[in-house]
Scaffold this motif. Structure first.
Motif, PDB file in Angstrom:
ATOM      1  N   ASP A 136     -84.085 192.085 -69.571  1.00 55.66           N
ATOM      2  CA  ASP A 136     -83.819 191.813 -70.982  1.00 55.66           C
ATOM      3  C   ASP A 136     -83.890 193.081 -71.825  1.00 55.66           C
ATOM      4  O   ASP A 136     -83.109 193.261 -72.771  1.00 55.66           O
ATOM      5  CB  ASP A 136     -84.768 190.738 -71.521  1.00 55.66           C
ATOM      6  CG  ASP A 136     -86.235 191.089 -71.330  1.00 55.66           C
ATOM      7  OD1 ASP A 136     -86.550 191.855 -70.405  1.00 55.66           O
ATOM      8  OD2 ASP A 136     -87.081 190.584 -72.098  1.00 55.66           O
TER       9      ASP A 136
ATOM     10  N   GLN B  27     -80.681 194.987 -71.160  1.00 54.36           N
ATOM     11  CA  GLN B  27     -79.588 194.392 -71.924  1.00 54.36           C
ATOM     12  C   GLN B  27     -79.671 194.815 -73.385  1.00 54.36           C
ATOM     13  O   GLN B  27     -78.657 195.108 -74.022  1.00 54.36           O
ATOM     14  CB  GLN B  27     -79.635 192.868 -71.817  1.00 54.36           C
ATOM     15  CG  GLN B  27     -79.224 192.311 -70.467  1.00 54.36           C
ATOM     16  CD  GLN B  27     -79.268 190.786 -70.444  1.00 54.36           C
ATOM     17  OE1 GLN B  27     -79.304 190.129 -71.484  1.00 54.36           O
ATOM     18  NE2 GLN B  27     -79.274 190.218 -69.259  1.00 54.36           N
ATOM     19  N   ARG B  28     -80.887 194.831 -73.912  1.00 53.13           N
ATOM     20  CA  ARG B  28     -81.086 195.263 -75.302  1.00 53.13           C
ATOM     21  C   ARG B  28     -80.584 196.688 -75.493  1.00 53.13           C
ATOM     22  O   ARG B  28     -79.869 196.978 -76.467  1.00 53.13           O
ATOM     23  CB  ARG B  28     -82.570 195.181 -75.679  1.00 53.13           C
ATOM     24  CG  ARG B  28     -82.860 195.639 -77.094  1.00 53.13           C
ATOM     25  CD  ARG B  28     -84.342 195.873 -77.331  1.00 53.13           C
ATOM     26  NE  ARG B  28     -85.129 194.682 -77.179  1.00 53.13           N
ATOM     27  CZ  ARG B  28     -86.450 194.638 -77.332  1.00 53.13           C
ATOM     28  NH1 ARG B  28     -87.114 195.759 -77.621  1.00 53.13           N
ATOM     29  NH2 ARG B  28     -87.115 193.515 -77.186  1.00 53.13           N
TER      30      ARG B  28
ATOM     31  N   VAL C 227     -76.659 196.821 -75.381  1.00 48.00           N
ATOM     32  CA  VAL C 227     -76.027 196.244 -76.567  1.00 48.00           C
ATOM     33  C   VAL C 227     -76.238 197.140 -77.785  1.00 48.00           C
ATOM     34  O   VAL C 227     -75.290 197.472 -78.512  1.00 48.00           O
ATOM     35  CB  VAL C 227     -76.562 194.826 -76.836  1.00 48.00           C
ATOM     36  CG1 VAL C 227     -76.134 194.333 -78.222  1.00 48.00           C
ATOM     37  CG2 VAL C 227     -76.077 193.864 -75.765  1.00 48.00           C
TER      38      VAL C 227
ATOM     39  N   TYR D  31     -77.598 188.423 -76.833  1.00 46.72           N
ATOM     40  CA  TYR D  31     -77.963 189.130 -75.610  1.00 46.72           C
ATOM     41  C   TYR D  31     -79.306 188.633 -75.097  1.00 46.72           C
ATOM     42  O   TYR D  31     -79.881 187.700 -75.650  1.00 46.72           O
ATOM     43  CB  TYR D  31     -77.987 190.646 -75.821  1.00 46.72           C
ATOM     44  CG  TYR D  31     -79.015 191.153 -76.821  1.00 46.72           C
ATOM     45  CD1 TYR D  31     -80.243 191.663 -76.393  1.00 46.72           C
ATOM     46  CD2 TYR D  31     -78.761 191.142 -78.187  1.00 46.72           C
ATOM     47  CE1 TYR D  31     -81.179 192.140 -77.300  1.00 46.72           C
ATOM     48  CE2 TYR D  31     -79.687 191.620 -79.099  1.00 46.72           C
ATOM     49  CZ  TYR D  31     -80.897 192.123 -78.654  1.00 46.72           C
ATOM     50  OH  TYR D  31     -81.823 192.592 -79.551  1.00 46.72           O
TER      51      TYR D  31
ATOM     52  N   SER E  87     -79.898 187.309 -71.927  1.00 43.74           N
ATOM     53  CA  SER E  87     -79.638 186.008 -71.322  1.00 43.74           C
ATOM     54  C   SER E  87     -80.548 185.751 -70.129  1.00 43.74           C
ATOM     55  O   SER E  87     -81.087 186.666 -69.521  1.00 43.74           O
ATOM     56  CB  SER E  87     -78.183 185.930 -70.855  1.00 43.74           C
ATOM     57  OG  SER E  87     -77.931 186.931 -69.880  1.00 43.74           O
TER      58      SER E  87
ATOM     59  N   ASN F 259     -78.887 182.658 -74.698  1.00 46.30           N
ATOM     60  CA  ASN F 259     -79.295 184.045 -74.929  1.00 46.30           C
ATOM     61  C   ASN F 259     -80.484 184.057 -75.870  1.00 46.30           C
ATOM     62  O   ASN F 259     -80.501 183.348 -76.877  1.00 46.30           O
ATOM     63  CB  ASN F 259     -78.146 184.859 -75.533  1.00 46.30           C
ATOM     64  CG  ASN F 259     -77.078 185.187 -74.519  1.00 46.30           C
ATOM     65  OD1 ASN F 259     -77.187 186.155 -73.779  1.00 46.30           O
ATOM     66  ND2 ASN F 259     -76.036 184.354 -74.460  1.00 46.30           N
TER      67      ASN F 259
END
Length: 227
Positions: A24, A27-28, A31, A195, A197, A214
């Protein structure tokens, strides 16, 4: 916000490492990295509210002229300062009182995973809007209240008091609710991305249901030219 500041001060030494192994967090970073690059300018004066150890301040510094990183945790700020980012300065101050910045204005303000810990987000959002130049940009994230995982997480905390960090979270929103709060401050949404997810939930989920699978969302707002 004092309790949450104490919590993040305690985990400051290990916080940045989570970008190496937590999906996670990765992903952060992906993005936010794309959005920062997209909406930055080499002429911009940028502000990172709740900068932590300077992860995103460092990205801002690569694409903007000058950057200020602000965080209420002295331990986090010490780590950020140790990176010696040439065109960035770091200040240890709470977000609830931004009056010391009244003499400044910013082209771009970002705040990643911060406002959910504030007691009075209405007042803080207004203060932030006042720091933006006309046509300035605000990039801000919140835990996604619609997320199935967030619902399960809140139930888990209610019965088991786990995860522990949840006791510090005051605000979970949706992009629609956030936009209603910001339109009152002359800020209009121009982009929104979900985001963080959960793979087990999103494996076969259609994209139209992304709001439910998400855990986070980040929105970009533009300030109107006329207040």
């Amino acid at each position: 916000m004092s309790d949450s500041l104490n919590y993040f001060s305690e985990v400051s030494n290990d916080f940045e490492e989570q970008y190496q192994w937590r999906v996670d967090f990765q992903q952060r970073y992906e993005v936010w990295g794309k959005l920062i690059k997209k909406f930055s300018s080499e002429k911009y004066n940028a502000l990172d509210l709740g900068c932590g150890t300077g992860i995103f301040t460092n990205l801002l510094a690569q694409f903007n002229a000058n950057v200020t990183g602000l965080d209420g945790s002295y331990e986090m700020i010490k780590i950020a300062q140790s990176k010696c980012i040439e065109n960035a300065q770091f200040i240890c101050k709470k977000i609830e009182d931004l009056s010391f910045l009244d003499h400044q204005s910013f082209d771009l303000i970002i705040s990643s995973s911060v406002f959910e810990y504030l007691d009075d987000i209405e007042s803080s959002l207004h203060s932030v809007s006042q720091l933006l130049k006309p046509a300035g940009l605000l990039m801000i994230s919140f835990p996604n209240k619609k997320s199935v995982f967030r619902i399960i997480e809140r139930l888990s905390y209610f019965f088991l008091r786990r995860p522990a960090y949840l006791k510090h979270v005051k605000n979970m929103l949706t992009p629609e609710v956030l936009s209603k709060k910001l339109i009152k401050n002359n800020l209009e949404i121009i982009e929104c991305i979900y985001y963080a997810s959960q793979k087990l939930l999103t494996k076969k989920a259609p994209s139209k249901f992304e709001a439910y699978f998400n855990n986070m969302f980040v929105c970009v707002y533009k300030k109107s030219l006329i207040n």
